[in-house]
Write an enzyme that holds these catalytic residues in place. Structure first.
Site, PDB file in Angstrom:
ATOM      1  N   ASP A  39      -7.473  -4.514  -3.337  1.00 47.50           N
ATOM      2  CA  ASP A  39      -6.816  -3.611  -2.663  1.00 47.50           C
ATOM      3  C   ASP A  39      -7.881  -2.752  -2.025  1.00 47.50           C
ATOM      4  OD1 ASP A  39      -3.743  -3.892  -3.193  1.00 47.50           O
ATOM      5  OD2 ASP A  39      -4.634  -4.308  -4.987  1.00 47.50           O
ATOM      6  N   HIS A  45      -8.229  -2.050   1.099  1.00 51.14           N
ATOM      7  CA  HIS A  45      -7.675  -1.079   2.265  1.00 51.14           C
ATOM      8  C   HIS A  45      -8.680  -0.451   3.059  1.00 51.14           C
ATOM      9  CE1 HIS A  45      -3.720  -1.872   1.052  1.00 51.14           C
ATOM     10  NE2 HIS A  45      -3.706  -1.808  -0.257  1.00 51.14           N
ATOM     11  N   ASP A  54      -5.440  -7.470  -0.084  1.00 55.01           N
ATOM     12  CA  ASP A  54      -5.233  -6.261   0.822  1.00 55.01           C
ATOM     13  C   ASP A  54      -6.615  -6.044   1.219  1.00 55.01           C
ATOM     14  OD1 ASP A  54      -2.626  -6.438   0.945  1.00 55.01           O
ATOM     15  OD2 ASP A  54      -2.346  -4.720  -0.272  1.00 55.01           O
ATOM     16  N   ASN A  73      -0.245  -8.948   1.009  1.00 60.40           N
ATOM     17  CA  ASN A  73       0.622  -8.632   2.044  1.00 60.40           C
ATOM     18  C   ASN A  73       0.402  -7.894   3.348  1.00 60.40           C
ATOM     19  OD1 ASN A  73       0.773  -6.655  -0.348  1.00 60.40           O
ATOM     20  ND2 ASN A  73       1.956  -5.307   1.292  1.00 60.40           N
ATOM     21  N   HIS A  74      -0.856  -6.855   3.148  1.00 60.99           N
ATOM     22  CA  HIS A  74      -1.199  -6.107   4.113  1.00 60.99           C
ATOM     23  C   HIS A  74      -2.052  -6.771   4.969  1.00 60.99           C
ATOM     24  CE1 HIS A  74       0.676  -2.357   3.008  1.00 60.99           C
ATOM     25  NE2 HIS A  74       0.352  -2.318   2.033  1.00 60.99           N
ATOM     26  N   ASP A 122      -0.330  -6.898   8.501  1.00 63.03           N
ATOM     27  CA  ASP A 122      -0.162  -5.802   8.981  1.00 63.03           C
ATOM     28  C   ASP A 122      -0.141  -5.802  10.714  1.00 63.03           C
ATOM     29  OD1 ASP A 122       0.991  -4.514   6.807  1.00 63.03           O
ATOM     30  OD2 ASP A 122      -0.925  -3.452   6.413  1.00 63.03           O
ATOM     31  N   HIS A 124      -2.079 -11.741  -5.236  1.00 65.48           N
ATOM     32  CA  HIS A 124      -1.690 -10.390  -4.955  1.00 65.48           C
ATOM     33  C   HIS A 124      -0.324 -10.225  -5.155  1.00 65.48           C
ATOM     34  CE1 HIS A 124      -2.605  -6.939  -2.770  1.00 65.48           C
ATOM     35  NE2 HIS A 124      -1.612  -6.861  -2.310  1.00 65.48           N
ATOM     36  N   HIS A 129      -2.339  -5.652  -5.810  1.00 66.64           N
ATOM     37  CA  HIS A 129      -1.003  -5.264  -5.216  1.00 66.64           C
ATOM     38  C   HIS A 129      -0.441  -3.952  -5.911  1.00 66.64           C
ATOM     39  CE1 HIS A 129       2.426  -5.493  -3.081  1.00 66.64           C
ATOM     40  NE2 HIS A 129       3.356  -5.863  -4.049  1.00 66.64           N
ATOM     41  N   GLN A 162      -1.982  -2.139  -7.667  1.00 67.40           N
ATOM     42  CA  GLN A 162      -3.123  -1.042  -7.891  1.00 67.40           C
ATOM     43  C   GLN A 162      -3.304  -0.348  -9.174  1.00 67.40           C
ATOM     44  OE1 GLN A 162      -2.049  -0.289  -3.139  1.00 67.40           O
ATOM     45  NE2 GLN A 162      -3.308   1.091  -4.109  1.00 67.40           N
ATOM     46  N   ARG A 191       0.891   7.530  -3.337  1.00 68.91           N
ATOM     47  CA  ARG A 191       1.931   6.495  -3.749  1.00 68.91           C
ATOM     48  C   ARG A 191       2.965   6.852  -4.925  1.00 68.91           C
ATOM     49  NH1 ARG A 191       1.024   0.475  -3.462  1.00 68.91           N
ATOM     50  NH2 ARG A 191       2.116  -0.529  -5.120  1.00 68.91           N
ATOM     51  N   ARG A 251       7.236   7.388  -3.375  1.00 73.21           N
ATOM     52  CA  ARG A 251       7.941   6.220  -3.767  1.00 73.21           C
ATOM     53  C   ARG A 251       8.916   6.687  -5.029  1.00 73.21           C
ATOM     54  NH1 ARG A 251       5.256   0.636  -2.861  1.00 73.21           N
ATOM     55  NH2 ARG A 251       3.865   0.803  -0.938  1.00 73.21           N
ATOM     56  N   ARG A 285       1.158   6.492   3.551  1.00 70.39           N
ATOM     57  CA  ARG A 285      -0.013   5.968   2.930  1.00 70.39           C
ATOM     58  C   ARG A 285      -0.960   6.852   2.453  1.00 70.39           C
ATOM     59  NH1 ARG A 285       1.570   1.249   1.467  1.00 70.39           N
ATOM     60  NH2 ARG A 285      -0.524   0.507   1.239  1.00 70.39           N
TER      61      ARG A 285
END
Length: 523
Positions: free
Chosen positions: A49, A51, A92, A124-125, A128, A223, A256, A258, A349, A353, A384
């Site tokens: 992750d 990012h 990610d 998954n990212h 994007d 992930h 994923h 994190q 996050r 969420r 984010r």
């Protein structure tokens, strides 16, 4: 094909041999025998992750230059003791910092090349961006993107290499990749056309026995997320479920969710590790292998200039030289001041969420102002980052909304609105689907939604209302109802970050108290 990496041979696929859940897998070189009574020392380093954090933050924390100093130190230490190192990523790499996002994560993958990553899971990212950007990134990387459960519907084969095997002085180490089955609901559907995400446990249960014939050690770089005791809630099953469901995996290098796992989670003979996020830590697992037995000698998460009391890592000069031009270019793109706020706008996050926040309200208010909508909705997973008290820059805006979604509207009858809320308003906490609203009131009691009002008046089932939301949600992301095929649907083309920037400019200085969430009661 055979490649050398850190003194180890890397074997990649060349000939079709088996089928795993509809995806074709390729045969690597035949397994060679390890030396009896020899103790092999293998150190697995890992991150996840990332990012977009190729550069240190404003407080001098993290960054790939400091990470490289640490990784080089460990490599030298391990190699001095006749050991070997593999460096893996749980995926990610994309999305999170504007200087990276605006340059399609090119600096991040260039940095990973210099660091000498050996393989990464596809996160998954990574989806994007349009497929062409993902393909460019895979070409740029000097290491394989791994995922055994993403299938290209046209070919019936995996989109990426499902696994790779390293020859470590005669010891065969297999590394397979797996990607969360939640990807289709967490990513813009348009970027996933023609792809199928198979159930990881089903794929792995067929792949691992085949790898056991070829390898002495099996690692899954995944992930999928670490959920304690397999309590994954609204998320797709993660690493604990994988370990419990599939025998024979020695180590899962995850991502994923994190999470910082300072102690490996040991499930069904499998060690599960994860190194939090953003390059804050490098995970280090030291193994010894002898006569078929694998032993974890030591494990730790090593901080990378996190601002605590650990020794400050120097910035590697070669990495600085590589990344400085990208950082300077990115900084010029995001320096514009757009406004200010008197208190922090909550976007972490762990906040967006789980409960409505002032930033969620600000965003949905901005959507309504831009479109003239009666009410607006925003998924928490699309928020984010927070916006700190004080000056707000365009970089702050892009950090909050990095995905480049467009603002959409749809006209629906009051009854259609009620049907929509019956799905969206009850999305659970601890998921990216958790909904934030403006312009609408309601009471949510378990799975029921009642007392709905728009603009302070009870909803009229026969009246037409306009709702604003992002294209991601309108296309069915996060399992929201798909709206793009409705006659009253319009994609305005306005990019989300530009809408937020305009609203902040027009309303600064902002008072955070004005955006206190109100109107939605959750019992």
């Amino acid at each position: 094909m055979q490649m050398l990496r850190h003194g180890m041979k890397l074997f990649t696929a060349t000939a079709l041999t088996i089928s795993i859940s509809g995806c074709s897998l390729l045969q690597i070189q035949p397994k060679t025998s390890y030396q009896q009574d020899k103790t092999y020392k293998l150190t697995i380093l890992h991150t996840n992750d990332h990012h977009g954090r190729f550069w240190q933050d404003t407080k001098g924390r993290y960054g790939m230059a400091a990470r490289m100093t640490l990784v080089n130190q460990i490599r030298e230490e391990v190699q001095a003791k006749d050991g070997n190192v593999l460096l893996l990523s749980g995926g990610d790499i994309n999305t999170g910092v504007p200087e990276s996002d605006l340059q399609d994560a090119v600096p991040d993958f260039m940095g990973m090349n210099l660091l000498g990553y050996d393989a990464m899971a596809v996160g998954n990212h990574e989806f994007d961006n349009p497929r062409s950007i993902l393909e460019m990134q895979a070409e740029l990387a000097n290491f394989p993107f791994l995922s055994a459960n993403i299938i290209d519907d046209k070919t019936g084969k995996t989109l990426f290499e499902p696994y790779t095997i390293f020859d470590v002085d005669g010891l065969q180490v297999a590394v397979m990749g797996l990607t969360t089955k939640d990807t289709p609901k967490q990513t813009s559907p348009g970027n996933l056309v023609g792809l199928t995400f198979k159930e990881p446990m089903v794929v792995a249960s067929k792949l691992v026995p085949e790898l056991k014939k070829k390898a002495d050690i099996i690692i899954a770089t995944t992930h999928m997320g670490h959920y304690a005791d397999a309590n994954y809630g609204a998320n797709a099953p993660g690493d604990v479920t994988l370990a419990r469901s599939v025998d024979g995996i020695d180590l899962i290098v995850g991502g994923h969710s994190q999470d910082p796992l300072f102690k490996p989670d040991h499930q069904n003979g499998t060690y599960i590790v994860q190194a939090w996020e953003w390059g804050k830590f490098v995970g280090r697992a030291d193994f010894e292998f002898k006569n078929g037995d694998l032993k974890l000698v030591d494990y730790r998460l090593i901080a990378v200039n996190t601002g605590n009391t650990e020794v400050l890592l120097a910035q590697d000069p070669a990495m600085l030289e590589l990344l400085s031009p990208y950082q300077k270019k990115g900084a010029k793109m995001v320096q514009e001041k757009v406004g200010s706020v008197d208190q922090r706008l909550l976007g972490e996050r762990k906040e967006v969420r789980f409960e409505p926040t002032n930033l969620g309200t600000l965003l949905t208010e901005a959507f309504m102002v831009k479109t003239g909508a009666d009410f607006a909705v925003m998924n928490g997973g699309g928020i984010r980052a927070s916006i700190e008290e004080g000056e707000i820059t365009y970089k702050d805006v892009l950090t909050v909304l990095p995905f480049g979604n467009t603002l959409s509207t749809v006209e629906m009858t009051g009854q259609e609105v009620l049907d929509y809320l019956a799905v969206v308003a009850i999305k659970p906490a601890n998921s990216g689907a958790f909904a934030h609203f403006s312009g609408i009131e309601m009471t949510i009691n378990g799975g029921n939604v009642g007392d709905v009002k728009v603009a302070g008046e009870k909803i009229d089932t026969g009246k037409i209302y306009k709702m604003a939301l992002l294209s991601f949600s309108a296309e069915g992301g996060d399992k929201y109802p798909k709206l793009t095929d409705k006659p009253g649907y319009i994609d305005t083309g306005f990019v989300d970050a530009d809408v937020l920037r305009e609203y902040i400019k027009n309303n600064s200085p902002l008072k955070a108290s004005k955006f206190k969430p109100e109107g939605v009661i959750r019992l």
